[in-house]
Design an enzyme around this catalytic site. Structure first.
Site, PDB file in Angstrom:
ATOM      1  CD  GLU A 100      -5.048  -6.522   2.699  1.00  0.00           C
ATOM      2  OE1 GLU A 100      -5.706  -5.246   2.798  1.00  0.00           O
ATOM      3  OE2 GLU A 100      -2.935  -6.479   2.862  1.00  0.00           O
TER       4      GLU A 100
ATOM      5  CD  GLU B 277      -3.347  -0.958   2.169  1.00  0.00           C
ATOM      6  OE1 GLU B 277      -4.095  -1.652   2.172  1.00  0.00           O
ATOM      7  OE2 GLU B 277      -2.916  -0.625   3.311  1.00  0.00           O
TER       8      GLU B 277
END
Length: 652
Positions: A293, A217
């Site tokens: 995710e 991320e």
């Protein structure tokens, strides 16, 4: 896994078949022997290529992005993944959880790799016991799961400092997650060691790892445009040859995409799915789509609600993701536990530390039990698998042991004489910069600061994260993010001022990870004058910490104990131990240790009301129980078969 065919030739069929069977038996026997005690030397000795039969060595292209599809060799491949972190689950239970993953219809395991746990001191690496990454990956292969590895170096994962070692913060100029020299030099040394273990486990070397994630991320952090290319090169230079991925949420996807790496997305709602897949199509054209995710629940913070995501909503979203032509990874399939002090924290408008349980309202519970999500997802994946799913493993038994009444006690103040010599310093030192642990400072636990004062007044300073203030042995209040001043009552003559500071967890996500030093930060002032001459005790509460408290050091519990204090009791188990949950009703805040294992923190503000105690960590016979309590002890420690997670809040 893959489907393979043998070209038959006259006169060789029987011999080839015997070779295949013999090779398979040798490999299985080797894995069976090594899974419990895998080490780095074994990794070097293990020649995957030559252990595999010739027809299985034909692994050339690995997982590829081919138009809108993933391909594994020459076959279309859909990733049905689930996240489980080996460092959050007792090693004795890895196989149980992985078999349940396979039985749910998933084909791929994803896991993070926590740098801070693997390199607790510079140059000192730990891949033993619960940190045996290779054994975990090999076990997944034995069960029939592919692996996507997420080695960081930053992993987020609701773990202290996002998995980065706290000793990095000894450098006052440190810039984490950038190409700052002090950071990249540390990453290079860590990757040198880690990748020597990972490379033999890749698909093209005969192992189960089919893809590797580049950092985590980064688009939502995005401090240094040279950083992600550096991490990509660091992986490739050390022998990573499988498909590379990035992973970003809606806040970072636009800035997280990089050339030569497949972008994937993190989300929870169908609305986000449409927005993010449209964006990916615009920037990387026709490529396989993957939700790296899909959040099956969420983590909890102390003082907040227990977060819940409805199982029907999960099923709808998973179905929508696959209908959109996307592969998927369930984060989390099984969350496990933040054993010890490894939990992270968030700090946007206010500081919130994560609870010990990493149940996450995931597909399996913290203790590995089935949920409504599991049964619905198993039915769904079973309906599209084309083959019968493996049977569900039986649940591990639970029990409620008889209540335990601690019978011995040692106040913190009496315990100080048995600890290592304190650090003497003119000024306060933060945890990370204490000259202990071979120059690596203190990572976790508590630190006690002690000095002498001669007057009353206003005490002020920066305390991270929570400091209980004592005049001699009397508690006069707390300093923390909200309370930066406290009144010191009228005293006569010289007296001891003590501040017991707890690191409640370093922030694991956000822009302020460089500012995560713990303890007293800078000077502490009494009536605006800086205090001097400190004695500083490290209370990291490792196993070696308690070895100093031999039985003769403890006393019977007095009618009115002095806090903080350690309480000692014995849990007697006559038969084979089972999993259970500890309930500390009447106790306020502290930490529990069983046979030297740190189960984690408890706090009566909730939402977590019980601590998971794995039966694998208990012995038949007598088990030592130590509770460190900060303020108020209950009469007994109770046990229950089911967890209590407090009031719940449904996620949007």
């Amino acid at each position: 896994m893959g489907k393979w065919s043998i070209g038959r030739k006259p006169g060789r069929t029987l011999g080839l078949l015997l070779l295949v069977i013999l090779s398979f038996l040798v490999l299985c026997r080797y894995l069976h022997l090594r899974l419990g005690s895998y080490d780095h030397e074994a990794a070097q000795r293990l020649d995957w290529y030559n252990l595999l039969p010739a027809w299985l060595r034909h692994r050339q292209s690995g997982l590829q992005a081919n138009g809108q599809y993933f391909m594994l060799e020459d076959s279309t491949f859909w990733i049905f993944g689930g996240s489980m972190h080996y460092f959050r689950v007792p090693k004795e239970y890895w196989k149980d959880r992985l078999l349940k993953m396979k039985a749910c219809g998933l084909n791929t395991l994803t896991t993070y790799v926590p740098w801070n746990l693997h390199e607790p001191e510079r140059g000192q690496f730990d891949f033993s016991g619960n940190l045996d990454l290779e054994a975990f990956v090999l076990m997944a292969a034995e069960i029939g799961l592919w692996v996507i590895l997420r080695p960081g170096p930053y992993i987020c994962s609701e773990i202290d400092l996002g998995g980065l070692p706290s000793w990095l913060l000894q450098d006052s100029g440190m810039r984490l997650r950038t190409t700052y020299k002090g950071f990249t030099e540390a990453v290079d040394l860590y990757f040198d060691h880690l990748m020597s273990r990972v490379v033999p486990l890749q698909y093209k070397h005969g192992g189960p790892i089919i893809a590797v994630q580049v950092e985590n991320e980064y688009g939502s952090y995005n401090r240094d445009p040279a950083y992600m290319p550096y991490i990509k090169k660091a992986l490739e230079d050390r022998g990573i040859v499988e498909l590379l991925l990035t992973s970003d949420n809606k806040d970072g996807l636009q800035k997280g995409v990089m050339d030569g790496v497949l972008a994937t997305i993190n989300l929870q709602s169908q609305h986000e799915l449409q927005l993010l897949t449209n964006f990916l199509l615009s920037v990387q054209r026709v490529q396989p789509k993957m939700v790296m995710e899909y959040w099956t629940g969420w983590f909890d913070s102390w003082g907040g609600p227990h977060n819940i995501l409805d199982s029907s909503e999960v099923l709808k979203t998973v179905s929508a993701i696959l209908d959109a032509g996307s592969s998927i990874n369930l984060y989390m399939f099984h969350g496990g536990t933040n054993f010890g002090f490894i939990n992270g924290a968030m700090h946007f408008h206010e500081y919130k530390s994560d609870v010990t349980s990493y149940d996450y309202d995931a597909v399996l519970t913290e203790a590995g039990d089935y949920t409504a999500k599991y049964f619905k997802l198993r039915g769904f994946f079973g309906s599209i698998s084309g083959v019968p799913l493996p049977p569900q493993p039986d649940l591990l038994p639970k029990t409620a042991y008889e209540p335990l009444r601690p019978n011995l006690y040692l106040s913190l103040w009496d315990a100080l004489q048995y600890m290592e010599e304190p650090v003497n310093s003119e000024k306060p030192l933060n945890m990370e910069n204490l000259p202990i642990n071979n120059g690596n400072g203190q990572s976790f636990g508590y630190t006690l600061y002690e000095t002498t004062i001669a007057s009353s007044g206003i005490l002020s300073g920066l305390v991270r994260d929570r400091g209980q203030v004592f005049v001699n042995t009397v508690s006069v209040g707390f300093l923390d993010y909200e309370r930066k001043k406290i009144v010191i009552p009228l005293i006569q003559g010289y007296t001891r001022l003590r501040i017991l500071v707890e690191n409640r967890g370093r922030v694991n996500y956000g822009d302020n990870i460089d500012d995560q030093r713990k303890g007293l930060i800078g000077n502490i002032y009494l009536n605006d004058s800086p205090l001097k001459k400190f004695r500083i005790y490290s209370l990291d509460m490792k196993k070696s910490f308690f070895q100093r408290f031999s039985v003769d050091k403890w006393s019977p519990i007095p009618e009115v104990p002095t806090f903080p204090a350690f309480f000692l009791g014995a849990l007697s188990i006559s038969l084979s131990p089972f999993d259970t949950f500890m309930k500390l009703e009447g106790w306020e805040k502290g930490v529990v240790f069983i046979n030297g294992q740190n189960l984690g923190r408890y706090w009566n503000i909730g939402p977590q009301e019980t601590l998971y105690l794995p039966g694998a960590w208990l012995d038949q016979g007598i088990n030592q129980v130590i509770v460190f309590e900060e303020k108020m002890a209950g009469p007994v420690i109770q046990f229950t078969e089911t967890p209590h997670l407090g009031r719940s809040q449904y996620l949007d």
